[in-house]
Design a protein around this motif. Structure first.
Motif, short mmCIF file in Angstrom:
data_model
loop_
_atom_site.label_atom_id
_atom_site.label_comp_id
_atom_site.label_asym_id
_atom_site.label_seq_id
_atom_site.Cartn_x
_atom_site.Cartn_y
_atom_site.Cartn_z
N GLY A 156 10.56 18.81 5.39
CA GLY A 156 11.02 17.48 5.72
C GLY A 156 10.62 16.96 7.09
N HIS A 157 9.57 17.52 7.70
CA HIS A 157 9.10 17.01 8.99
C HIS A 157 8.61 15.57 8.79
CE1 HIS A 157 5.94 16.62 12.23
NE2 HIS A 157 7.01 16.95 12.92
N GLU A 158 9.25 14.63 9.49
CA GLU A 158 9.03 13.21 9.17
C GLU A 158 7.59 12.76 9.29
OE1 GLU A 158 13.41 13.25 10.50
OE2 GLU A 158 11.56 14.35 10.96
N ALA A 159 6.91 13.15 10.35
CA ALA A 159 5.53 12.70 10.52
C ALA A 159 4.64 13.22 9.40
CB ALA A 159 5.00 13.15 11.88
N THR A 160 4.82 14.47 9.04
CA THR A 160 3.99 15.07 8.00
C THR A 160 4.29 14.46 6.64
OG1 THR A 160 3.92 17.13 9.28
CG2 THR A 160 3.29 17.27 6.96
N THR A 161 5.55 14.25 6.34
CA THR A 161 5.89 13.64 5.05
C THR A 161 5.39 12.20 4.98
OG1 THR A 161 8.09 12.99 5.81
CG2 THR A 161 7.90 15.11 4.72
N ALA A 162 5.42 11.49 6.09
CA ALA A 162 4.96 10.10 6.09
C ALA A 162 3.46 10.01 5.86
CB ALA A 162 5.33 9.42 7.40
N VAL A 163 2.70 10.91 6.49
CA VAL A 163 1.24 10.86 6.39
C VAL A 163 0.77 11.30 5.01
CG1 VAL A 163 -0.85 12.02 7.22
CG2 VAL A 163 0.75 11.02 8.85
N PHE A 164 1.40 12.32 4.44
CA PHE A 164 0.94 12.81 3.14
C PHE A 164 1.69 12.18 1.96
CE2 PHE A 164 -0.63 16.11 5.99
CZ PHE A 164 -1.93 16.24 5.52
N GLY A 165 2.96 11.80 2.18
CA GLY A 165 3.68 11.13 1.11
C GLY A 165 3.12 9.76 0.80
N GLY A 166 2.75 9.04 1.86
CA GLY A 166 1.99 7.80 1.70
C GLY A 166 2.77 6.57 1.29
N GLU A 167 4.09 6.69 1.09
CA GLU A 167 4.82 5.53 0.60
C GLU A 167 4.73 4.34 1.55
OE1 GLU A 167 6.11 8.52 0.92
OE2 GLU A 167 6.86 9.19 -1.04
N ARG A 168 4.64 4.61 2.85
CA ARG A 168 4.62 3.54 3.84
C ARG A 168 3.22 3.25 4.38
NH1 ARG A 168 8.94 5.90 7.75
NH2 ARG A 168 7.78 4.60 9.20
N LEU A 169 2.21 3.88 3.81
CA LEU A 169 0.84 3.61 4.24
C LEU A 169 0.28 2.40 3.49
CD1 LEU A 169 -0.74 7.18 4.37
CD2 LEU A 169 0.03 5.79 6.30
N PRO A 170 -0.45 1.53 4.17
CA PRO A 170 -1.11 0.43 3.46
C PRO A 170 -2.05 0.97 2.39
CG PRO A 170 -1.22 0.12 5.85
CD PRO A 170 -0.71 1.51 5.62
N ALA A 171 -2.14 0.27 1.28
CA ALA A 171 -2.95 0.75 0.15
C ALA A 171 -4.32 0.10 0.07
CB ALA A 171 -2.19 0.52 -1.16
N GLY A 172 -4.56 -0.95 0.87
CA GLY A 172 -5.82 -1.66 0.74
C GLY A 172 -5.77 -2.65 -0.40
N LEU A 173 -6.89 -3.31 -0.64
CA LEU A 173 -6.98 -4.33 -1.67
C LEU A 173 -7.91 -3.86 -2.78
CD1 LEU A 173 -7.32 -7.53 0.55
CD2 LEU A 173 -5.30 -6.77 -0.71
N GLU A 174 -7.41 -3.82 -4.00
CA GLU A 174 -8.23 -3.44 -5.14
C GLU A 174 -9.37 -4.44 -5.34
OE1 GLU A 174 -8.33 -1.04 -7.39
OE2 GLU A 174 -6.52 0.13 -6.96
#
Length: 363
Positions: A337-355
Motif C-alpha cells: 500500500g505504498h501510496e506513490a507506488t500504487t499511484a504510479v502502477f495502479g494508474g487510476e489517477r494518471l491521464p489516459a491520453g486521447l484515443e
C-alpha cells in the motif's frame, strides 16, 4: 495536485509474509545503496554497466524504502548526463558518464525517467524537485515521440549514427505508455498542457490494445505477455483473459516465471514484475504467491540472483543485480500500500491520453 505523501523513512509496507521481514527489507535496500556511486549512478552491480531504465527502477525502489535523498541523487545523475537530443546512451560502464559502452539510444530507456520522476514527487511532495526535473522529462519525451509511427507504435531506438529504427517492441511500448501517462501527470501538476503528448499516449495505447501486428513478434518472451497489463494499456476483462491464456506457458509453480520459452530459466525481475501486474489486476493473493516462489533467489547479502536454470539446478548468470532487487521491492511496496507506488502502477489517477477516434490523427 496534492501528492499522497507517506513521509520519508516509513518502511512497514515492505514487510510481506513469506517474502520480506523488516530486517530482510532493510538488508535489500542496503544492497542497492551499496551499489550506488557517489555521483548518484546505480549500475547493475559495481563494475558492471548502468542502463537508464534499470537505474530508474532502482531509484524508485529507494523511494519506496524511504531513501529519498539517494533516489534524488539518481535523478540528478540523469539530469546532468542527458544528451543534447533528450536521450541517454543505452549503457555506461559502471555508471561512468564518460564511458558509454553502447551509444545506441533506446526510446524505452529514455522515456522511463518520467515514471521515476513522478514516483519521487508522489513519495516526497517536493515541488522544487519537479521543477528541476521538468526540462529533463520534457526533452526525453520529445526525443521518444520523434520515433512514433503513424500507427501509434514507437520505434525502439536510434543507432549511434542517428539512424532511426522504426520497428516497435510490445514490451517497450507498453512501458512507454505508462511513461507518457506519468509525463502528462507531471505536465498537469505544473499546469503546462501537452496536447501532442495526449494524442501520442492515446495512439500508443490503442496500438497496444488493438493492433498486435504493429509490433515485432516476441511472444516467446514473458515480458510481452504481461507488460501490456503492467503498463496499464490492457485492463479489466481483456487483461484477465490475456494473463490466463499464457499462464501455464510461462509460470513454473514454486520457482517463478520463465524469461523466454522454451528455456528452463526463471528470472527474479520478470517474476517480480508479473507479481506487480497481478496486483494491478486486483489479484494480490496470486501476486503474493509469485513473490514467495522466488525467495530461492535471495542471496545471503539480501540481494537477488538474476535467474535460475532449474533443469541444471544452477544459479545463472552468477550476478546479483540492483534492478532485480528493485523490482521485488516495488512489487512488495505495491502490495503493502505504498501510496506513490500504487499511484504510479495502479494508474487510476494518471491521464489516459486521447484515443485516435477522438482526434484527427496521432502524432
Amino acid at each position: 495536485m496534492t501528492a499522497p505523501w507517506r513521509g520519508p523513512g516509513r518502511t512497514d509496507h515492505l514487510v510481506l509474509p513469506g517474502v520480506l521481514t523488516a530486517e530482510q527489507a532493510a538488508q535489500t535496500v542496503a544492497g542497492i545503496l551499496a551499489a550506488q556511486r557517489e555521483d548518484g549512478a546505480i549500475p547493475w552491480f559495481r563494475g558492471h554497466h548502468l542502463d537508464p531504465w534499470d537505474h530508474t527502477e532502482a531509484a524508485m525502489a529507494l523511494d519506496a524504502a524511504g531513501e529519498n535523498a539517494a533516489a534524488a541523487r539518481a535523478y540528478a545523475w540523469l539530469a546532468r548526463h542527458q544528451n543534447a537530443d533528450g536521450s541517454w546512451y543505452a549503457a555506461y560502464h559502471d555508471g561512468d558518464p564518460e564511458r558509454p559502452t553502447d551509444r545506441g539510444r533506446e526510446t524505452n530507456f529514455c522515456a522511463y525517467v518520467a515514471v521515476g520522476v513522478w514516483h519521487h514527487y508522489l513519495a516526497t511532495g517536493d515541488d522544487a524537485f519537479l521543477d528541476r526535473m521538468w526540462p529533463t522529462v520534457h526533452a526525453a519525451v520529445e526525443f521518444v515521440l520523434e520515433l512514433q509511427q503513424p500507427g501509434g507504435e514507437i520505434g525502439w531506438k536510434r543507432e549511434e549514427d542517428g539512424t532511426p529504427v522504426t520497428d516497435a517492441l510490445l514490451t517497450g511500448c507498453s512501458s512507454m505508455y505508462q511513461a507518457l501517462r506519468c509525463a502528462l501527470a507531471i505536465a498537469e501538476a505544473r499546469e503546462e498542457p501537452q496536447p501532442d503528448w495526449e494524442l501520442a499516449a492515446g495512439g500508443l495505447g490503442h496500438a497496444i490494445r488493438s493492433h498486435p501486428e504493429r509490433f515485432l513478434d516476441k511472444n516467446r518472451y514473458s515480458m510481452d505477455w504481461y507488460y501490456p497489463v503492467l503498463g496499464g494499456a490492457v485492463t479489466g476483462a481483456p487483461a484477465k483473459e490475456r494473463m490466463e491464456k499464457d499462464w501455464d506457458r510461462f509460470v513454473v509453480p514454486g520457482l517463478g516465471v520463465r524469461c523466454v520459452l522454451p528455456n528452463p530459466w526463471v528470472t527474479g525481475g520478470e517474476s517480480a514484475e508479473l507479481a506487480l501486474a497481478l496486483w494491478v489486476m486486483g489479484e494480490s493473493d496470486r501476486a503474493l504467491e509469485v513473490l514467495q516462489s522466488i525467495q530461492h533467489l535471495r542471496a545471503e547479502d539480501g540481494m537477488y540472483w538474476t535467474g535460475y536454470v532449474f533443469e541444471d539446478e544452477a544459479v545463472w548468470p552468477v550476478e546479483r543485480t540492483t534492478w532485480t532487487a528493485g523490482a521485488l521491492l516495488l512489487a512488495v511496496a505495491a502490495l503493502g500500500g505504498h501510496e506513490a507506488t500504487t499511484a504510479v502502477f495502479g494508474g487510476e489517477r494518471l491521464p489516459a491520453g486521447l484515443e485516435p477516434d477522438c482526434c484527427a490523427a496521432v502524432r
